[in-house]
Enzyme design. Structure first.
Site, PDB file in Angstrom:
ATOM      1  CG  ASP A   1      -2.015   1.022   1.189  1.00 29.41           C
ATOM      2  OD1 ASP A   1      -1.815   2.075   0.571  1.00 29.41           O
ATOM      3  OD2 ASP A   1      -3.083   0.771   1.757  1.00 29.41           O
ATOM      4  CD  GLN A   2       0.567   6.488   1.079  1.00 32.01           C
ATOM      5  OE1 GLN A   2      -0.657   6.450   1.226  1.00 32.01           O
ATOM      6  NE2 GLN A   2       1.332   7.205   1.880  1.00 32.01           N
TER       7      GLN A   2
ATOM      8  CB  CYS B   1      -6.659   3.315  -0.538  1.00 32.63           C
ATOM      9  SG  CYS B   1      -5.177   3.865   0.309  1.00 32.63           S
TER      10      CYS B   1
ATOM     11  CG  HIS C   1     -10.382   1.164   1.487  1.00 27.20           C
ATOM     12  ND1 HIS C   1      -9.473   2.184   1.588  1.00 27.20           N
ATOM     13  CD2 HIS C   1     -11.497   1.604   2.115  1.00 27.20           C
ATOM     14  CE1 HIS C   1     -10.004   3.193   2.246  1.00 27.20           C
ATOM     15  NE2 HIS C   1     -11.235   2.860   2.574  1.00 27.20           N
TER      16      HIS C   1
END
Length: 512
Positions: A14-15, A54, A104
């Site tokens: 993530d990221q 996200c 998510h």
């Protein structure tokens, strides 16, 4: 000929910007497991997410459709149950589909084609994080500010560490379970498993072990930090949303944040390594295709920006590695591709060909021609941003060496990424590029009705804000995924013969 029905393991961070990975040329970060996958696999040097945020990015990755096509506008947008994902397609092809970790999902459907989901999500599944374009001057109180940077440093535990340790454990356990079940003749289906970590997403806090893998004096600082006045209008709005200029970090705090981020990348590599080790120990590695990616990048202070939400390279470029050395020779792909391309790719890898007709239209194209190094493979990426910090839809087109960013609210941006990888010179206003800008604006107009899309976003935001306000009155019913475990079938239980139980659990089985 493609080798079909191979297991598929998708390792997702993530990221995680590719610009901070050794496999993409970073001189400092320590990632031996990712390095090995990259050395033996196909590395896409110009891969993009469909939205630098996200939830929209993940929904597009799963569905092969742009956010606007499925209403995936922001981090509180519902992912419609009828939207087909690669999990649906692979399950229809006879795959066992499994998800561990962050995806998510917002809304009541928390599976979206996955047969099994091993963990809950780290983020809420409700509409509480809905932006408000009706009041663009107000900063969302729920959005992260500069505390992630200002407070960056070593720690003992965080909720993100708790979450990712659980993701790694459950993924490893499931791989061993699959091996034992196959040995017992219970389920011989190929699997598609997604293991999705939340690191190196901010806050930038990581255990001492990973902090100590890097030294202050070695940490590279942002190449450029624009003043507020130098920034483009969207970047100025992002700086307001994140309170970048109200609480500016010091040089040491910026260095701390980048050091902790690199430590988090090494932590991610260790978790991926533990999963890959289980895959190997379970005897599944040779028959498993591995894909590594992230939902979006992180600006890490470049241009004075942090986190994502921008179509500058640091925010929207993603790592993408496909490891299947028995099928595809190691190489690097220079053409631009997108997360939108993963669904048709996975379907073709599973069945050996594209379907004669898709049940739903797609915005992506298969990457198999790139994997096989065929001439004429596509070179394009498309993106949208429709969330906090924007005041109107922002769209991006990547064609060859050029990237075009357009929104009705701001001046156009055109960058030659090959000649100007730091995107310092906006070519959109230069006379010699006028015809190119006009052609790109025509393509935008053909692909999107931005006025209509703007209205759809506003209407969706209003509905969801009202929905959240209403459903948080009185008794609250949660959509958050609750993993169910039948404890009566775990470890030692008296309804199972001891010798039978021990034989079932031991792997490899003892030869008799």
């Amino acid at each position: 000929m493609l080798e079909t029905r191979k297991n598929i393991l998708i390792l997702m961070a993530d990221q995680m910007t590719p610009f901070a990975l050794a496999a993409y040329g970073h001189p400092l970060t320590k990632t031996p497991h990712l390095d090995r996958l990259a050395k033996q696999g196909v590395v896409f040097d110009s891969a993009y997410c469909a939205s630098p945020l996200c939830a929209p990015s993940r929904f597009s990755l799963l569905s092969g459709k742009l956010p606007s096509a499925i209403g995936a506008y922001d981090n509180a947008a519902e992912f419609p149950s009828q939207t087909l994902t690669f999990a649906h397609y692979l399950r229809a092809e006879g795959y066992r589909t499994i998800l561990s970790g962050k995806m998510h999902f917002c809304g009541a459907d928390q599976l979206h084609g996955f047969e099994e989901r091993l963990t809950t999500d780290i983020y809420p599944a409700d509409f509480g994080w809905t932006p408000n374009w009706d009041n663009v001057e107000a900063r969302p109180t729920w959005y992260h500010n500069m505390s992630s940077v200002i407070d960056a440093g070593p720690c003992v535990r965080t909720n993100q560490l708790d979450f990712d340790d659980e993701v790694t454990f459950t993924t490893r356990q499931k791989l061993f379970d699959i091996a034992r079940e196959r040995h017992a003749g219970k389920d011989a289906r190929p699997f598609c498993m997604v293991a999705s970590l939340t690191h190196p997403h901010d806050p930038y806090a990581i255990p001492q072990k990973y902090w100590d893998m890097y030294r202050d004096e070695d940490i590279d600082m942002p190449a450029h930090c624009d003043s507020f006045g130098e920034a483009d209008p969207h970047s100025q709005r992002l700086r307001h949303v994140c309170e970048t200029d109200r609480t500016p970090p010091t040089a040491q705090q910026i260095r701390n944040a980048r050091r902790a981020y690199y430590g988090a990348i090494s932590y991610v590599d260790d978790q991926f390594g533990a999963i890959l080790n289980a895959l190997d120990e379970a005897g599944l590695a040779r028959d498993t295709l591995i894909i590594v990616t992230s939902d979006h990048g992180d600006m890490l202070g470049e241009r004075g920006l942090w986190y994502k939400m921008t179509f500058f390279e640091g925010g929207c470029r993603v790592p993408l590695i496909v490891h299947a050395p028995q099928q595809f020779d190691a190489c690097r792909v220079q053409e631009s591709v997108s997360h939108l391309d993963l669904l048709p790719t996975l379907v073709e890898l599973a069945r050996g060909s594209q379907p004669d007709g898709w049940p739903d239209s797609l915005d992506g194209l298969s990457l198999v021609p790139h994997l096989q190094r065929k001439q004429g493979a596509h070179d394009r990426a498309v993106g949208e941003y429709l969330a906090e910090g924007a005041i109107a839809p922002i769209v991006m087109l990547r064609r060859g060496r050029f990237k075009f960013i357009h929104t009705p609210a701001d001046p156009d941006q055109l960058y030659d990424i090959t000649a100007d990888p730091l995107e310092r010179e906006n070519l959109a206003g230069r006379r010699e590029y006028a015809s190119q800008v006009a052609a790109l604006r025509d393509e935008v107009a053909q692909r999107w009705n931005l006025v209509e899309l703007h209205n759809e976003v506003l209407q969706s935001q209003r509905r969801r804000r009202f929905h959240f306000a209403a459903t948080t009155q009185g008794a609250v019913a949660s959509w958050d995924w609750q993993p169910m475990v039948d404890a009566s079938q775990r470890y030692m239980r008296n309804h199972i013969d001891l010798d039978t139980l021990e034989a079932m659990a031991r792997f490899p089985a003892v030869a008799r």
